[in-house]
Design an enzyme around this catalytic site. Structure first.
Site, PDB file in Angstrom:
ATOM      1  CG  HIS A 202      -0.211  -0.022   2.538  1.00 17.85           C
ATOM      2  ND1 HIS A 202       0.244   1.119   3.163  1.00 17.85           N
ATOM      3  CD2 HIS A 202       0.148  -1.053   3.346  1.00 17.85           C
ATOM      4  CE1 HIS A 202       0.840   0.799   4.297  1.00 17.85           C
ATOM      5  NE2 HIS A 202       0.793  -0.525   4.439  1.00 17.85           N
ATOM      6  CB  CYS A 218       1.548  -4.934   4.997  1.00 17.03           C
ATOM      7  SG  CYS A 218       0.326  -5.886   5.930  1.00 17.03           S
TER       8      CYS A 218
END
Length: 253
Positions: A202, A218
């Protein structure tokens, strides 16, 4: 009529007065020949090769076009503060010998790089920041789907660690899209065997986190980079995540 009364003779073909001097037909021939010879000599000289100026290496502090502002996004993305990102983590195409087929994403967790494999043993390389959840999973999977300006719903485990995130929990519907959303401008959702791994690639507005291990999240990318990657990747593309041995204690059993 006497000689002295004779008119001046017409100029002969062999003489012509010019600026106090006399040019003969022979001198004209010699001069013309010299000019011709000098012209041939100039033409015969080899043409100098153009000087090839190599572009200078990236300069920390200058903003390349790929990291300038993106005002046409639903939430206009500001220019990257590149002074916070080591130039080695800037997006660039590199040689990348691999057995993986073009289109594969390879996340090199310990090196903090993401590679999108291209034909001809090349790849587009991106710098990444890796959070706790990014160290928790590794292996092979697929990009199940992608989202532009996604909502963020932190896992219950994260909410338990950080109670201040309760307003954005799954049961509360998560956080709406925007520049403050931790998933940034784009997100890629990773599934394995048809199940969500909770692993995400992301965007992030926090440029200083690229190339580093961070507290949560993440795989973070600069928003400009994740927008570019999103447009190159197809749903169903394979992904390979290389684990970081130094973070084995964070891996899920």
């Amino acid at each position: 009529m006497s000689d002295k009364d004779q008119p001046n003779p017409l100029p002969s073909a062999t003489t012509h007065m010019s600026v106090g001097g006399t040019l003969t037909r022979r001198s004209l021939f010699v001069g013309a020949t010299a000019i011709l010879l000098s012209g041939c000599a100039a033409t015969a000289r080899p043409t100098p090769k153009p000087v090839v100026v190599e572009p200078p290496p990236p300069v920390k502090g200058s903003v390349p076009a790929m990291y300038q502002a993106m005002p046409n996004e639903p939430f206009p993305i500001p220019e990257v503060n590149v002074s916070e990102v080591d130039p080695k983590f800037w997006r660039q195409e590199v040689d990348y010998p691999t057995q993986e087929r073009p289109g594969t994403i390879i996340v090199d967790t310990p090196a903090k790089y993401l590679y999108h494999v291209l034909p001809g043993q090349r790849a587009m390389r991106y710098g990444i920041g890796v959070g706790r959840e990014g160290f928790a999973w590794s292996g092979r999977a697929v990009v199940a789907y992608k989202r532009k300006w996604p909502r963020w719903t932190p896992p219950d485990e994260m909410v338990a660690r950080q109670p201040k995130l309760e307003p954005y929990s799954i049961k509360n519907g998560g956080m709406g899209p925007g520049l403050k959303n931790p998933l940034g401008a784009r997100a890629l959702y990773i599934h394995k065997d048809g199940k969500d791994t909770l692993y995400r690639i992301h965007g992030s507005p926090e440029a200083r986190s690229i190339g580093k291990a961070v507290s949560s999240g993440c795989i973070r990318m600069l928003n400009q980079d994740v927008v570019y990657l999103h447009d190159q990747v197809r749903d169903g593309s394979p992904i390979v995540v290389i684990p970081d041995p130094s973070k084995a204690h964070l891996a899920k059993s």
